[in-house]
Design a protein around this motif. Sequence first.
Motif, PDB file in Angstrom:
ATOM      1  N   LEU A 151       0.469  -1.022   0.202  1.00  0.00           N
ATOM      2  CA  LEU A 151      -0.168   0.378  -0.084  1.00  0.00           C
ATOM      3  C   LEU A 151       0.840   1.352  -0.196  1.00  0.00           C
ATOM      4  O   LEU A 151       1.331   1.708   1.344  1.00  0.00           O
ATOM      5  CB  LEU A 151      -0.583  -0.105   1.804  1.00  0.00           C
ATOM      6  CG  LEU A 151      -1.879  -0.937   2.108  1.00  0.00           C
ATOM      7  CD1 LEU A 151      -2.838  -0.482   2.672  1.00  0.00           C
ATOM      8  CD2 LEU A 151      -3.261  -1.184   0.731  1.00  0.00           C
ATOM      9  N   ASP A 152       0.139   1.955  -1.059  1.00  0.00           N
ATOM     10  CA  ASP A 152       1.817   3.230  -0.803  1.00  0.00           C
ATOM     11  C   ASP A 152       1.053   4.171   0.010  1.00  0.00           C
ATOM     12  O   ASP A 152      -0.540   4.590  -1.157  1.00  0.00           O
ATOM     13  CB  ASP A 152       1.358   3.425  -2.498  1.00  0.00           C
ATOM     14  CG  ASP A 152       2.623   4.406  -2.709  1.00  0.00           C
ATOM     15  OD1 ASP A 152       2.509   5.405  -1.424  1.00  0.00           O
ATOM     16  OD2 ASP A 152       3.862   4.888  -3.558  1.00  0.00           O
ATOM     17  N   VAL A 163      -8.844  -5.034  -4.662  1.00  0.00           N
ATOM     18  CA  VAL A 163      -7.533  -3.737  -5.311  1.00  0.00           C
ATOM     19  C   VAL A 163      -7.427  -4.324  -6.525  1.00  0.00           C
ATOM     20  O   VAL A 163      -7.703  -5.101  -7.150  1.00  0.00           O
ATOM     21  CB  VAL A 163      -6.792  -4.792  -4.837  1.00  0.00           C
ATOM     22  CG1 VAL A 163      -4.727  -4.385  -5.064  1.00  0.00           C
ATOM     23  CG2 VAL A 163      -6.755  -4.814  -2.672  1.00  0.00           C
ATOM     24  N   LYS A 164      -7.420  -2.913  -7.165  1.00  0.00           N
ATOM     25  CA  LYS A 164      -7.362  -3.028  -8.585  1.00  0.00           C
ATOM     26  C   LYS A 164      -5.700  -3.798  -9.292  1.00  0.00           C
ATOM     27  O   LYS A 164      -6.215  -4.144 -10.543  1.00  0.00           O
ATOM     28  CB  LYS A 164      -7.167  -1.723  -9.573  1.00  0.00           C
ATOM     29  CG  LYS A 164      -9.026  -0.500  -8.797  1.00  0.00           C
ATOM     30  CD  LYS A 164      -9.046   0.445  -9.614  1.00  0.00           C
ATOM     31  CE  LYS A 164     -10.458   0.996  -8.697  1.00  0.00           C
ATOM     32  NZ  LYS A 164     -10.051   1.467  -7.729  1.00  0.00           N
ATOM     33  N   LYS A 165      -4.256  -3.336  -9.090  1.00  0.00           N
ATOM     34  CA  LYS A 165      -3.684  -3.567  -9.118  1.00  0.00           C
ATOM     35  C   LYS A 165      -2.891  -5.292  -8.864  1.00  0.00           C
ATOM     36  O   LYS A 165      -2.604  -5.079  -7.912  1.00  0.00           O
ATOM     37  CB  LYS A 165      -2.385  -3.128  -9.276  1.00  0.00           C
ATOM     38  CG  LYS A 165      -2.685  -1.604 -10.671  1.00  0.00           C
ATOM     39  CD  LYS A 165      -1.268  -1.363 -10.545  1.00  0.00           C
ATOM     40  CE  LYS A 165       0.153  -1.150 -11.514  1.00  0.00           C
ATOM     41  NZ  LYS A 165       1.112  -0.250 -11.050  1.00  0.00           N
ATOM     42  N   SER A 194       0.646   8.026  -2.818  1.00  0.00           N
ATOM     43  CA  SER A 194      -0.187   7.625  -3.802  1.00  0.00           C
ATOM     44  C   SER A 194      -1.486   6.725  -4.142  1.00  0.00           C
ATOM     45  O   SER A 194      -2.517   7.344  -4.716  1.00  0.00           O
ATOM     46  CB  SER A 194       0.856   7.103  -4.994  1.00  0.00           C
ATOM     47  OG  SER A 194       0.684   5.607  -5.030  1.00  0.00           O
ATOM     48  N   GLY A 195      -1.736   6.233  -2.985  1.00  0.00           N
ATOM     49  CA  GLY A 195      -2.657   5.639  -2.251  1.00  0.00           C
ATOM     50  C   GLY A 195      -2.847   4.361  -2.813  1.00  0.00           C
ATOM     51  O   GLY A 195      -3.932   3.926  -3.437  1.00  0.00           O
ATOM     52  N   GLU A 196      -1.879   4.364  -3.698  1.00  0.00           N
ATOM     53  CA  GLU A 196      -2.254   2.923  -4.606  1.00  0.00           C
ATOM     54  C   GLU A 196      -1.719   1.339  -4.402  1.00  0.00           C
ATOM     55  O   GLU A 196      -1.154   1.118  -2.978  1.00  0.00           O
ATOM     56  CB  GLU A 196      -0.243   3.048  -5.890  1.00  0.00           C
ATOM     57  CG  GLU A 196      -0.470   1.813  -7.003  1.00  0.00           C
ATOM     58  CD  GLU A 196       0.385   1.663  -7.987  1.00  0.00           C
ATOM     59  OE1 GLU A 196       0.531   1.478  -8.949  1.00  0.00           O
ATOM     60  OE2 GLU A 196       1.322   2.048  -7.513  1.00  0.00           O
ATOM     61  N   GLU A 197      -2.176   0.763  -4.528  1.00  0.00           N
ATOM     62  CA  GLU A 197      -2.318  -0.469  -3.870  1.00  0.00           C
ATOM     63  C   GLU A 197      -2.372  -1.827  -4.990  1.00  0.00           C
ATOM     64  O   GLU A 197      -2.592  -1.836  -5.609  1.00  0.00           O
ATOM     65  CB  GLU A 197      -3.838  -0.619  -3.234  1.00  0.00           C
ATOM     66  CG  GLU A 197      -4.302   0.426  -2.422  1.00  0.00           C
ATOM     67  CD  GLU A 197      -5.604  -0.842  -2.167  1.00  0.00           C
ATOM     68  OE1 GLU A 197      -6.281   0.214  -0.788  1.00  0.00           O
ATOM     69  OE2 GLU A 197      -6.607  -0.676  -2.520  1.00  0.00           O
ATOM     70  N   VAL A 198      -1.344  -2.709  -4.789  1.00  0.00           N
ATOM     71  CA  VAL A 198      -0.946  -3.452  -5.772  1.00  0.00           C
ATOM     72  C   VAL A 198      -0.579  -5.141  -4.555  1.00  0.00           C
ATOM     73  O   VAL A 198      -0.210  -4.797  -3.377  1.00  0.00           O
ATOM     74  CB  VAL A 198       0.755  -3.415  -6.208  1.00  0.00           C
ATOM     75  CG1 VAL A 198       0.049  -4.362  -7.138  1.00  0.00           C
ATOM     76  CG2 VAL A 198       0.385  -2.328  -6.863  1.00  0.00           C
TER      77      VAL A 198
END
Length: 476
Positions: free
Chosen positions: A70-71, A107-109, A74-78
């Motif tokens: 979890l970033d 989670v999109k990625k 940036s809020g990005e989740e992988v």
Amino acid sequence: MFSKEVYIERRRKLLAKMASVLDEGKRGIALFIGNVEAPAQYKDNCYNFRQDSSWLYYFGLDAPRYAAVLDFDSGEEVIFADDVEIGDIIWMGPQPSIQSLAESVGVKKSAPYAALDGVVKKALALGRKVHFLPPSRYYNTMKLASLTGWSNEEVSKNAPEGKASLELVKAVISMRLVKEDCEIEELDKVGDIGYEMHTVARNNIVPGVIEQEIVGKMEGLTLSKGWGVSFPTILTQHGETLHNHYHDKLIEPGNLMVIDAGAESNMHYASDNTRTYPTSGKYSSRQADVYNIVLECNDFAFSMVRPGITYREVHIATSRVMLERLKALDIVRGDLDSMVEEGIAGLFMPHGLGHNMGLDVHDMEDFGEDLVGYDDDQRRADKLGLGNLRMARRLKPGYVITDEPGIYFIPALIEKWKKEGTGKGFVNYDKLLTYYDFGGIRIEDDVLVTPTGARRLGSKRLPATVREIEELMRRQ
Ligand code: GLY
Ligand code: MN
């Protein structure tokens, strides 16, 4: 699994909590590592897989070899995991794609498991903070060490001694302590499995039977209704040994049998109950006297549970009731307040009144007992009993705790106190000599703190009074 919105909302809350304690633009990333299979002997013969509880809480996916980043900036989740190949399909059958599984928890990625290495190394090279929880399994320790380049020792401990993130640990604790409605539903359901498990046990207590037979029957019930047991079953006619895992004794008439056992639901929520039964179906009057004290303590502690009170206060007040009743039996003597102050209750109840419970039977103790069980302004006592209290916090609605007072007559401990002069003037050591063969009694229920007080989990309380138990054992 819960609905995908549950996991999305939990991660959103975690992001917000971390944003409130970390500087903008310098928050870094969080690394979550799920559990892998643990071989019992060779690599294809594994222990029943149990996912990491914090992974389950934020990502829900109940399968081995997952990780996520979890970033916090940036809020990005992988999610990192590997799709099955033909070799896996032959043995395990077709499986959904990792991308679709990631999407099922919002989670999109997704990316291959091996790609995690580059992501962590890049973050560290850029001087970004890499937050992670202290690992509870050895594989995760080694994985974290290899990803970060820090030692096993460093990744195992919370900052400042180690590298695990105190900010992340505190944020996760604050969330997991307060159970959501969907979790309470699970805890009620597993409470009902625990009820059945204990009913099977009680119905099978017959002199001449080996203890192991009862353990097998009650554990079989948990497997038929859920994931299994939430911790190794304690079933013993030597209840004075607090965690007695030997089940090889023949059941003898006239004994007390402590059964401390819990179920784990398919969603991995725990139950944890203890009852103490007379092996002959009837308590002797001496057994009943002590039993009734423990039951009174259990009921008294339960009656005190409400938001705002600390569980430390409940433990101390319950110890006072215990000493007052032991005084009536002439086992202790003297001024009650002084006895409480001196920690005399620790001789009879060397453990604390209870612990947190949830996805783990001792919820989140892998993060550090004091971090999960104590508020920032509380310090652990150094006395036996109160010093062993695992949960001392000020209670809030949604907390789930155990209420498990006990009285044990532990000859080695009594002899030690006697020799060292501990409790001198308070403890009637002559009288205690007659209790060396008594054993121990514990009575444990699981309790939810509600906005106005408390309620026990599960749809009904396990029978607990002398009359109820004797009546049920007479009929079996
Ligand atoms: N019921 C086991 C424990 O609380 O430690
Ligand atoms: Mn317990």
